[in-house]
Design an enzyme around this catalytic site. Structure first.
Site, PDB file in Angstrom:
ATOM      1  N   ASP A  32      44.434  42.221  40.331  1.00 37.13           N
ATOM      2  CA  ASP A  32      43.143  41.317  40.183  1.00 37.13           C
ATOM      3  C   ASP A  32      43.261  40.241  39.390  1.00 37.13           C
ATOM      4  O   ASP A  32      44.142  40.020  38.280  1.00 37.13           O
ATOM      5  CB  ASP A  32      41.987  42.223  39.452  1.00 37.13           C
ATOM      6  CG  ASP A  32      40.763  41.578  39.471  1.00 37.13           C
ATOM      7  OD1 ASP A  32      40.625  40.540  40.086  1.00 37.13           O
ATOM      8  OD2 ASP A  32      39.921  42.064  38.851  1.00 37.13           O
ATOM      9  N   SER A  51      32.516  42.121  37.832  1.00 35.56           N
ATOM     10  CA  SER A  51      32.871  40.846  38.316  1.00 35.56           C
ATOM     11  C   SER A  51      31.899  39.699  37.734  1.00 35.56           C
ATOM     12  O   SER A  51      31.694  39.715  36.547  1.00 35.56           O
ATOM     13  CB  SER A  51      33.110  40.694  39.795  1.00 35.56           C
ATOM     14  OG  SER A  51      33.746  39.620  40.262  1.00 35.56           O
ATOM     15  N   HIS A  83      40.500  44.633  42.653  1.00 32.11           N
ATOM     16  CA  HIS A  83      39.346  43.991  42.373  1.00 32.11           C
ATOM     17  C   HIS A  83      37.918  44.611  43.110  1.00 32.11           C
ATOM     18  O   HIS A  83      38.245  44.873  44.283  1.00 32.11           O
ATOM     19  CB  HIS A  83      39.081  42.433  42.408  1.00 32.11           C
ATOM     20  CG  HIS A  83      37.831  42.015  41.803  1.00 32.11           C
ATOM     21  ND1 HIS A  83      37.550  41.736  40.506  1.00 32.11           N
ATOM     22  CD2 HIS A  83      36.429  41.440  42.531  1.00 32.11           C
ATOM     23  CE1 HIS A  83      36.274  41.433  40.422  1.00 32.11           C
ATOM     24  NE2 HIS A  83      35.634  41.136  41.605  1.00 32.11           N
TER      25      HIS A  83
END
Length: 359
Positions: free
Chosen positions: A295, A196, A325
């Protein structure tokens, strides 16, 4: 060792593991009807986790005071993660121009010395997360890729907005390479990686070190590992429309992160924030990019992988169409996260062996 986690967290951790072992029919009853979006069907364990979080978390982190939001993310990392045994785990401090950042070294018994290494940056939108957030993934990759992982606890916004995290990430990578003998790693086989926001930092480190190498011969990563990365804060790609609500990472949460990370919204077009906008990527490190099908960040991650390929950079793109995610952090709650990370571990083995040979 005394268990510092409250009873509610320990019960939730047991529940997460118990749900992962239930028969498929029972999981389906808990999860409800299959979720299908954009030709993808959500993984059953991902759907169960989504349902459980919806029932147990009354307020998500962006609606809480900052300290509570950070505590919630740390709690969830422990509940859904797994403390896979690794022979050597020790806390270290990596010196930086600003004084130093905490880090944690993971090394399995099976590793050959000097070993390949991964400098790893946790997720959390540059605002949340710490070494506990990356502990499960760090243990897994150290053990299954048979390398040394050095997880970095870079400075967080809003106390330390952009470019503090970038500066720390660059300093950490450079330090590990320049002090490879101290860490018993091969300086020609040091990768950068992250999930991320951490994937964003890894991509930026690859970009910035390539630029510096052109100018002054600075060290560059042997490989970049980008897991569900943020690559473009300048605009919202189509996956925001598809997955912006009701999942682990929402559009509102990304807006919340951006507002705290960037002191000026105009900085979103800076390639150190949005590597997808970089003008020249032809000589950055080879990449392995993994995205989650469900996501908001899916499309920008894929776009960055395609940009690298178009520039002649060796890059592999893997879309895990059924997961959400940050599911890679949930190694204790079901087979899907472990399957994803086993592929990642294989990519690291291949990529870093290639880097060592090329040196």
């Amino acid at each position: 060792m005394t268990d510092v986690h409250p009873l509610s967290e320990r019960l939730a951790r047991r529940a997460a593991r118990g749900l992962g072992r239930l028969p498929t029919a029972v999981k389906r009853a808990v999860a409800g009807r299959p979720v299908s979006v954009d030709g993808q069907v959500m993984d059953l364990d991902a759907q169960v986790g989504k349902r459980v979080l919806g029932l147990t978390v009354s307020k998500t982190f962006e609606s809480l005071p900052l300290a509570q939001g950070r505590a919630q993310i740390a709690s969830e990392a422990w509940i859904f993660g797994d403390e896979l045994p690794v022979e050597e785990i020790r806390d270290i401090t990596i010196p930086t121009p600003e004084g130093g950042v905490p880090a944690r070294l993971y090394r399995p018994a099976s590793v050959r010395r000097p070993s390949a290494a991964l400098v790893y940056f946790h997720g959390g939108g540059w605002v949340l997360g710490d070494l506990s957030a990356s502990d499960s993934v760090s243990r897994f990759l150290a053990a299954h890729a048979s390398l040394t992982v050095i997880a970095v606890d870079y400075r967080l916004a809003p106390e330390n907005p952009f470019p503090a995290a970038v500066d720390d990430a660059l300093a950490a990578f450079t330090h590990v390479v320049e002090h490879a003998e101290e860490y018993d790693v091969d300086p020609a086989a040091v990768a950068v990686g992250g999930e991320s926001a951490g994937g964003n930092l890894a991509a930026v480190v690859a970009l910035e070190t390539a630029r510096r190498a052109r100018e002054a011969g600075s060290p560059v990563p042997a490989m970049q590992l980008l897991l569900m990365p943020v690559t473009d804060l300048s605009r919202k790609h189509r996956s925001y429309e598809l997955f912006g609500e009701g999942l682990f990472l929402t559009e509102a949460q990304m807006d919340w992160y951006k507002a705290r990370y960037l002191p000026d919204s105009a900085l979103a077009t800076d390639s150190r924030v949005s590597p997808l906008l970089a003008e020249d990527v032809h000589d950055v490190a080879p990449a392995y990019v993994a995205v989650a099908g469900f996501d908001v960040l899916r499309d920008e991650g894929e776009a960055y992988a395609h940009k690298l390929c178009d520039a002649g950079v060796p890059a592999a793109l893997r879309r895990h169409s059924g997961i959400t995610h940050s599911m890679v952090n949930a190694t204790g709650s079901g087979p899907a996260p472990r399957a994803v990370l086993l592929e990642v571990a294989g990519a690291l083995r291949m990529g870093l062996a290639r880097g060592a040979v090329a040196s």
